[in-house]
Design a protein around this motif. Structure first.
Motif, PDB file in Angstrom:
ATOM      1  N   LYS A  27     -40.298   6.112  27.963  1.00  0.00           N
ATOM      2  CA  LYS A  27     -40.581   4.847  27.287  1.00  0.00           C
ATOM      3  C   LYS A  27     -40.054   4.895  25.851  1.00  0.00           C
ATOM      4  O   LYS A  27     -39.397   3.966  25.381  1.00  0.00           O
ATOM      5  CB  LYS A  27     -42.078   4.567  27.302  1.00  0.00           C
ATOM      6  CG  LYS A  27     -42.459   3.245  26.703  1.00  0.00           C
ATOM      7  CD  LYS A  27     -43.942   2.982  26.871  1.00  0.00           C
ATOM      8  CE  LYS A  27     -44.304   1.587  26.410  1.00  0.00           C
ATOM      9  NZ  LYS A  27     -45.728   1.310  26.588  1.00  0.00           N
ATOM     10  N   SER A  28     -40.338   5.987  25.152  1.00  0.00           N
ATOM     11  CA  SER A  28     -39.885   6.146  23.779  1.00  0.00           C
ATOM     12  C   SER A  28     -38.360   6.098  23.699  1.00  0.00           C
ATOM     13  O   SER A  28     -37.790   5.400  22.852  1.00  0.00           O
ATOM     14  CB  SER A  28     -40.405   7.467  23.202  1.00  0.00           C
ATOM     15  OG  SER A  28     -39.931   7.649  21.888  1.00  0.00           O
ATOM     16  N   CYS A  29     -37.696   6.815  24.585  1.00  0.00           N
ATOM     17  CA  CYS A  29     -36.226   6.854  24.582  1.00  0.00           C
ATOM     18  C   CYS A  29     -35.633   5.487  24.890  1.00  0.00           C
ATOM     19  O   CYS A  29     -34.591   5.126  24.324  1.00  0.00           O
ATOM     20  CB  CYS A  29     -35.722   7.900  25.570  1.00  0.00           C
ATOM     21  SG  CYS A  29     -36.012   9.594  25.025  1.00  0.00           S
ATOM     22  N   GLY A  30     -36.280   4.730  25.747  1.00  0.00           N
ATOM     23  CA  GLY A  30     -35.812   3.382  26.044  1.00  0.00           C
ATOM     24  C   GLY A  30     -35.840   2.488  24.814  1.00  0.00           C
ATOM     25  O   GLY A  30     -34.893   1.746  24.540  1.00  0.00           O
ATOM     26  N   VAL A  31     -36.919   2.581  24.060  1.00  0.00           N
ATOM     27  CA  VAL A  31     -37.033   1.791  22.825  1.00  0.00           C
ATOM     28  C   VAL A  31     -36.008   2.271  21.804  1.00  0.00           C
ATOM     29  O   VAL A  31     -35.363   1.468  21.133  1.00  0.00           O
ATOM     30  CB  VAL A  31     -38.463   1.854  22.259  1.00  0.00           C
ATOM     31  CG1 VAL A  31     -38.540   1.198  20.884  1.00  0.00           C
ATOM     32  CG2 VAL A  31     -39.445   1.180  23.219  1.00  0.00           C
ATOM     33  N   LEU A  32     -35.820   3.572  21.698  1.00  0.00           N
ATOM     34  CA  LEU A  32     -34.825   4.112  20.769  1.00  0.00           C
ATOM     35  C   LEU A  32     -33.441   3.578  21.098  1.00  0.00           C
ATOM     36  O   LEU A  32     -32.662   3.242  20.193  1.00  0.00           O
ATOM     37  CB  LEU A  32     -34.831   5.639  20.789  1.00  0.00           C
ATOM     38  CG  LEU A  32     -36.041   6.299  20.147  1.00  0.00           C
ATOM     39  CD1 LEU A  32     -36.066   7.783  20.474  1.00  0.00           C
ATOM     40  CD2 LEU A  32     -36.063   6.069  18.651  1.00  0.00           C
TER      41      LEU A  32
END
Length: 90
Positions: A27-32
């Motif tokens: 999820k974090s990497c997607g937002v990044l």
């Protein structure tokens, strides 16, 4: 880019499974990916009730935006001013 340490208060986060941590990381990497190249996640340290994350970012606002978009708390954001290590004592 400046380096930041983000403290995320997350009760019982240390009890999450590897699968739960993988999902949170995805999820974090997607937002990044959405935010672009001016913010980068370096690594995170998971303790019993808190995660300490290290990021490179153009500014604190990008770190806050990532937290808002990902749904992860950012209870404290501190810009790293210096780094010391054992060799600093020499």
């Amino acid at each position: 880019m400046p380096k930041f340490v983000i403290e995320r208060d997350m009760p019982a986060v240390g009890k999450l499974s590897a699968s739960d941590l993988r999902s949170a990381s995805q999820k974090s990497c997607g937002v990044l990916g959405t935010l672009g190249s001016k913010i980068q996640w370096i690594q995170s340290y998971v303790t019993d009730d808190r995660i300490y994350c290290v990021y490179l970012a153009a500014d604190e606002g990008l770190v806050r935006r990532h937290a808002e978009m990902s749904g992860f708390p950012a209870d404290r954001i501190s810009q790293v001013r210096s780094i010391i290590e054992p060799a600093t004592a020499e």
